[in-house]
Motif scaffolding. Structure first.
Motif, PDB file in Angstrom:
ATOM      1  N   GLY A   1       9.937  -5.151   0.550  1.00 43.13           N
ATOM      2  CA  GLY A   1      10.248  -6.400   1.234  1.00 43.13           C
ATOM      3  C   GLY A   1       9.521  -6.431   2.564  1.00 43.13           C
ATOM      4  N   LYS A   2      10.285  -6.573   3.641  1.00 37.76           N
ATOM      5  CA  LYS A   2       9.694  -6.566   4.979  1.00 37.76           C
ATOM      6  C   LYS A   2       9.834  -5.220   5.671  1.00 37.76           C
ATOM      7  CE  LYS A   2      10.427 -11.474   5.763  1.00 37.76           C
ATOM      8  NZ  LYS A   2      11.053 -12.476   6.634  1.00 37.76           N
ATOM      9  N   LYS A   3      10.517  -4.273   5.028  1.00 36.16           N
ATOM     10  CA  LYS A   3      10.786  -2.979   5.646  1.00 36.16           C
ATOM     11  C   LYS A   3       9.890  -1.890   5.074  1.00 36.16           C
ATOM     12  CE  LYS A   3      15.624  -3.932   6.541  1.00 36.16           C
ATOM     13  NZ  LYS A   3      16.990  -3.469   6.351  1.00 36.16           N
ATOM     14  N   TYR A   4       9.550  -0.940   5.926  1.00 30.90           N
ATOM     15  CA  TYR A   4       8.821   0.241   5.491  1.00 30.90           C
ATOM     16  C   TYR A   4       9.824   1.358   5.230  1.00 30.90           C
ATOM     17  CZ  TYR A   4       4.511  -2.048   6.823  1.00 30.90           C
ATOM     18  OH  TYR A   4       3.453  -2.911   6.890  1.00 30.90           O
ATOM     19  N   LYS A   5       9.632   2.054   4.115  1.00 35.51           N
ATOM     20  CA  LYS A   5      10.565   3.119   3.734  1.00 35.51           C
ATOM     21  C   LYS A   5       9.800   4.370   3.331  1.00 35.51           C
ATOM     22  CE  LYS A   5      14.272   0.124   2.431  1.00 35.51           C
ATOM     23  NZ  LYS A   5      15.490   0.057   1.684  1.00 35.51           N
TER      24      LYS A   5
ATOM     25  N   MET B   1       0.840  -1.179   0.000  1.00 34.47           N
ATOM     26  CA  MET B   1       0.000   0.000   0.000  1.00 34.47           C
ATOM     27  C   MET B   1       0.880   1.237   0.000  1.00 34.47           C
ATOM     28  SD  MET B   1      -3.277   0.799   2.121  1.00 34.47           S
ATOM     29  CE  MET B   1      -4.069   2.330   1.936  1.00 34.47           C
ATOM     30  N   LEU B   2       0.466   2.208  -0.733  1.00 33.80           N
ATOM     31  CA  LEU B   2       1.211   3.440  -0.901  1.00 33.80           C
ATOM     32  C   LEU B   2       0.447   4.582  -0.256  1.00 33.80           C
ATOM     33  CD1 LEU B   2       3.809   4.095  -2.527  1.00 33.80           C
ATOM     34  CD2 LEU B   2       2.354   4.791  -4.363  1.00 33.80           C
ATOM     35  N   THR B   3       1.106   5.316   0.623  1.00 34.68           N
ATOM     36  CA  THR B   3       0.490   6.481   1.252  1.00 34.68           C
ATOM     37  C   THR B   3       1.453   7.651   1.140  1.00 34.68           C
ATOM     38  OG1 THR B   3       1.372   5.933   3.436  1.00 34.68           O
ATOM     39  CG2 THR B   3      -0.826   5.090   2.899  1.00 34.68           C
ATOM     40  N   GLY B   4       0.959   8.816   1.418  1.00 38.13           N
ATOM     41  CA  GLY B   4       1.821   9.986   1.356  1.00 38.13           C
ATOM     42  C   GLY B   4       1.272  11.128   2.169  1.00 38.13           C
ATOM     43  N   ASN B   5       2.154  12.087   2.455  1.00 32.63           N
ATOM     44  CA  ASN B   5       1.748  13.299   3.160  1.00 32.63           C
ATOM     45  C   ASN B   5       2.707  14.426   2.805  1.00 32.63           C
ATOM     46  OD1 ASN B   5       4.049  12.823   4.669  1.00 32.63           O
ATOM     47  ND2 ASN B   5       2.949  11.998   6.409  1.00 32.63           N
TER      48      ASN B   5
END
Length: 82
Positions: A22-26, A1-5
């Motif tokens: 992968g398993k990390k959020y960036k 899922m892609l979010t932004g602010n």
């Protein structure tokens, strides 16, 4: 899922895209090059455009590993063609 602010840094709006690789959020920070005074609406439009642009990008792919010699040969071939 892609979010932004939107974030403000040194009186400039930045679009911050949040994604999972992968398993990390960036996060990816993109400068809108818009000053904060009077540009909120333009910054929101920039963020929405960036989200639509990156929504089709596959963040799960890892970058391709290539040997330097192979890269150099490809680069030379491209230079010869020009």
């Amino acid at each position: 899922m892609l979010t932004g602010n939107l974030q403000i840094k040194k009186d400039t709006y930045y679009a911050v895209i949040n994604f999972k690789q992968g398993k990390k959020y960036k996060q990816k920070w993109i400068s809108t090059k818009l000053k904060t005074k009077g540009n909120k609406r333009k910054a929101v439009e920039f963020l929405n455009d960036a989200l639509s642009k990156y929504s089709s990008y596959d963040f799960s792919k890892k970058t391709e590993s290539i040997k330097f010699t192979d890269y150099a040969e490809k680069w030379l071939d491209n230079k010869k063609a020009k």
